[in-house]
Design a protein around this motif. Structure first.
Motif, PDB file in Angstrom:
ATOM      1  N   VAL A 124       0.828  -1.210   0.000  1.00  0.00           N
ATOM      2  CA  VAL A 124       0.000   0.000   0.000  1.00  0.00           C
ATOM      3  C   VAL A 124       0.861   1.258   0.000  1.00  0.00           C
ATOM      4  O   VAL A 124       0.487   2.291  -0.559  1.00  0.00           O
ATOM      5  N   THR A 125       2.056   1.179   0.610  1.00  0.00           N
ATOM      6  CA  THR A 125       2.969   2.323   0.594  1.00  0.00           C
ATOM      7  C   THR A 125       3.471   2.583  -0.822  1.00  0.00           C
ATOM      8  O   THR A 125       3.493   3.735  -1.289  1.00  0.00           O
ATOM      9  N   LEU A 126       3.867   1.531  -1.525  1.00  0.00           N
ATOM     10  CA  LEU A 126       4.324   1.677  -2.912  1.00  0.00           C
ATOM     11  C   LEU A 126       3.202   2.202  -3.800  1.00  0.00           C
ATOM     12  O   LEU A 126       3.423   3.045  -4.678  1.00  0.00           O
ATOM     13  N   PHE A 127       1.993   1.705  -3.576  1.00  0.00           N
ATOM     14  CA  PHE A 127       0.842   2.197  -4.346  1.00  0.00           C
ATOM     15  C   PHE A 127       0.643   3.691  -4.115  1.00  0.00           C
ATOM     16  O   PHE A 127       0.415   4.466  -5.050  1.00  0.00           O
ATOM     17  N   GLY A 128       0.752   4.119  -2.859  1.00  0.00           N
ATOM     18  CA  GLY A 128       0.608   5.538  -2.537  1.00  0.00           C
ATOM     19  C   GLY A 128       1.675   6.378  -3.211  1.00  0.00           C
ATOM     20  O   GLY A 128       1.389   7.468  -3.731  1.00  0.00           O
ATOM     21  N   ILE A 180      -9.131  11.256  -0.702  1.00  0.00           N
ATOM     22  CA  ILE A 180      -8.493  10.435   0.323  1.00  0.00           C
ATOM     23  C   ILE A 180      -9.352   9.229   0.684  1.00  0.00           C
ATOM     24  O   ILE A 180      -8.852   8.123   0.875  1.00  0.00           O
ATOM     25  N   GLU A 181     -10.694   9.444   0.757  1.00  0.00           N
ATOM     26  CA  GLU A 181     -11.578   8.328   1.115  1.00  0.00           C
ATOM     27  C   GLU A 181     -11.492   7.206   0.085  1.00  0.00           C
ATOM     28  O   GLU A 181     -11.434   6.024   0.435  1.00  0.00           O
ATOM     29  N   LEU A 182     -11.465   7.574  -1.198  1.00  0.00           N
ATOM     30  CA  LEU A 182     -11.362   6.569  -2.249  1.00  0.00           C
ATOM     31  C   LEU A 182     -10.035   5.828  -2.153  1.00  0.00           C
ATOM     32  O   LEU A 182      -9.980   4.603  -2.327  1.00  0.00           O
ATOM     33  N   MET A 183      -8.961   6.547  -1.874  1.00  0.00           N
ATOM     34  CA  MET A 183      -7.646   5.909  -1.737  1.00  0.00           C
ATOM     35  C   MET A 183      -7.651   4.910  -0.578  1.00  0.00           C
ATOM     36  O   MET A 183      -7.033   3.850  -0.654  1.00  0.00           O
ATOM     37  N   MET A 184      -8.373   5.261   0.488  1.00  0.00           N
ATOM     38  CA  MET A 184      -8.480   4.339   1.633  1.00  0.00           C
ATOM     39  C   MET A 184      -9.158   3.040   1.211  1.00  0.00           C
ATOM     40  O   MET A 184      -8.727   1.951   1.592  1.00  0.00           O
ATOM     41  N   ILE A 185     -10.220   3.163   0.418  1.00  0.00           N
ATOM     42  CA  ILE A 185     -10.944   1.975  -0.036  1.00  0.00           C
ATOM     43  C   ILE A 185     -10.076   1.136  -0.963  1.00  0.00           C
ATOM     44  O   ILE A 185     -10.045  -0.100  -0.861  1.00  0.00           O
ATOM     45  N   ILE A 217       3.214   5.756  -6.010  1.00  0.00           N
ATOM     46  CA  ILE A 217       2.956   5.800  -7.460  1.00  0.00           C
ATOM     47  C   ILE A 217       1.833   6.782  -7.784  1.00  0.00           C
ATOM     48  O   ILE A 217       1.954   7.620  -8.685  1.00  0.00           O
ATOM     49  N   ILE A 218       0.720   6.686  -7.043  1.00  0.00           N
ATOM     50  CA  ILE A 218      -0.422   7.566  -7.324  1.00  0.00           C
ATOM     51  C   ILE A 218      -0.078   9.024  -7.039  1.00  0.00           C
ATOM     52  O   ILE A 218      -0.422   9.915  -7.821  1.00  0.00           O
ATOM     53  N   ARG A 219       0.612   9.276  -5.931  1.00  0.00           N
ATOM     54  CA  ARG A 219       0.981  10.659  -5.610  1.00  0.00           C
ATOM     55  C   ARG A 219       1.951  11.237  -6.627  1.00  0.00           C
ATOM     56  O   ARG A 219       1.960  12.437  -6.881  1.00  0.00           O
ATOM     57  N   PHE A 220       2.777  10.367  -7.206  1.00  0.00           N
ATOM     58  CA  PHE A 220       3.735  10.833  -8.219  1.00  0.00           C
ATOM     59  C   PHE A 220       3.045  11.146  -9.537  1.00  0.00           C
ATOM     60  O   PHE A 220       3.354  12.131 -10.214  1.00  0.00           O
ATOM     61  N   ILE A 221       2.055  10.310  -9.919  1.00  0.00           N
ATOM     62  CA  ILE A 221       1.384  10.472 -11.213  1.00  0.00           C
ATOM     63  C   ILE A 221       0.293  11.536 -11.154  1.00  0.00           C
ATOM     64  O   ILE A 221       0.245  12.443 -11.992  1.00  0.00           O
TER      65      ILE A 221
END
Length: 342
Positions: free
Chosen positions: A166-170, A185-190, A172-176
């Motif tokens: 989940v850290t790596l996913f975060g 944020i709520e959607l990212m939590m799901i 990647i998304i924050r970079f793109i």
């Protein structure tokens, strides 16, 4: 015009409350969510929504569509992951369909209703923990040392693996798309919850060498990216722990053995039971691994199978969690909370 809009919204919310109340009762009493109830509610809701988004809520139509599509994707994913049955997925989609978009629209966040999932699983989490503790005490195996040691070892491996993923996913998304990430944020939590549930069954990183490699990649990525949102990540790590505990407790007491003669429509058979059906020549037996509720025809076939050559006097079923009450209460509470905030 404002009065007409409020009346229209009141009709949609009344439909939501009536539907949620009815399916909660049927799910608790009979273990089913009736399709005909959802169909009738959907037809009436379609008419009410058509009027609402044609005359009063045109400014919120895009938000309504986006929220509904996101909730549809989440519902189907949870069904595919065997978290709940098809009826629960349909119920969740219908709840989003009936909530007027003006209530949850806040100008930026296009996935506001994703927070309903947090409401639902927070309530379900408490229920499962409580039921599991009760069953553990009843079966006198809650505090068995060998079981606790096995659970702790499993939890440590799963926690490290899921935290890294989940850290790596975060990263990647924050970079793109950093702006989208910050506004949803709520959607990212799901999505993180789904990643955790998916990775739980992905065993490649459960081995020591792949797990060490995954940890190394995560640490190196953090150093190079120099993530400035580490405080939010602490919340993600808490989410990882909560979801894993939920899964662990649920699996420990997930099955129930019953007399074969007591099998009923709407139950979900354990795979260990389905295996016994394979050599039988009785027609209508569910011989495939499935998470679907068994039908009335399959119930009759199972009762015939009991007295056949390969029959058993007892079968194992999946212990059903009454998700309808959690979906219903989460949706209704969310709706009224948003109304008060407005």
């Amino acid at each position: 015009m404002i009065n007409s809009m409020i009346i229209n919204e009141a009709i949609l919310i009344t439909l939501l409350i009536c539907m949620c109340s009815y399916v909660t009762v049927t799910d608790i009493k009979h273990g089913i969510i009736q399709n005909k109830v959802l169909l009738v509610t959907g037809i009436v809701g379609m008419v009410a929504n058509s009027i609402y988004y044609t005359f009063w809520g045109r400014a919120f139509f895009l938000s309504f569509i986006l929220n509904f599509l996101v909730m549809m994707a989440i519902s189907i994913t949870f069904y595919a992951l065997h978290i709940w049955a098809a009826g629960d997925s349909k119920l969740l989609m219908f709840t989003t369909f009936l909530i007027p978009a003006r209530i949850y629209y806040n100008g930026n966040n296009v996935t506001a209703t994703a927070v309903i999932i947090i409401f639902i699983f927070a309530t379900a989490y408490l229920y499962i923990i409580g039921e599991s503790i009760y069953l553990g005490i009843k079966e006198k195996n809650l505090f068995k040392i060998n079981r606790i040691k096995a659970d702790v070892k499993l939890m440590i491996v799963q926690y490290i693996k899921c935290t890294c993923l989940v850290t790596l996913f975060g990263f990647i998304i924050r970079f793109i798309v950093p702006e989208f990430y910050n506004k949803n944020i709520e959607l990212m939590m799901i999505i993180n919850m789904i990643i955790i549930l998916l990775s739980y069954n992905f065993k490649f990183f459960d081995r020591i060498i792949p797990l060490l490699c995954l940890c190394t990649v995560t640490i190196v990525s953090y150093i190079f990216i120099q993530d400035t949102t580490f405080n939010f990540n602490l919340k993600i790590y808490t989410l990882v722990l909560a979801v894993l505990l939920l899964r662990l407790f649920a699996e420990k007491y997930n099955y129930l053995t019953i007399p074969t003669s007591k099998v009923e429509k709407g139950m979900v058979l354990a795979y260990s039971t389905i295996i016994y059906f394979i050599p039988s020549k009785i027609k209508g037996l569910p011989k495939e691994k499935t998470t679907e509720d068994i039908t009335a025809e399959e119930v009759e076939s199972i009762k015939k199978w009991e007295n056949s050559k390969y029959g058993q006097t007892e079968i194992t079923i999946v212990r059903k969690i009454p998700f309808a009450i959690f979906i219903s209460s989460g949706s209704v509470i969310y709706t009224f909370a948003r109304m008060l905030i407005k």
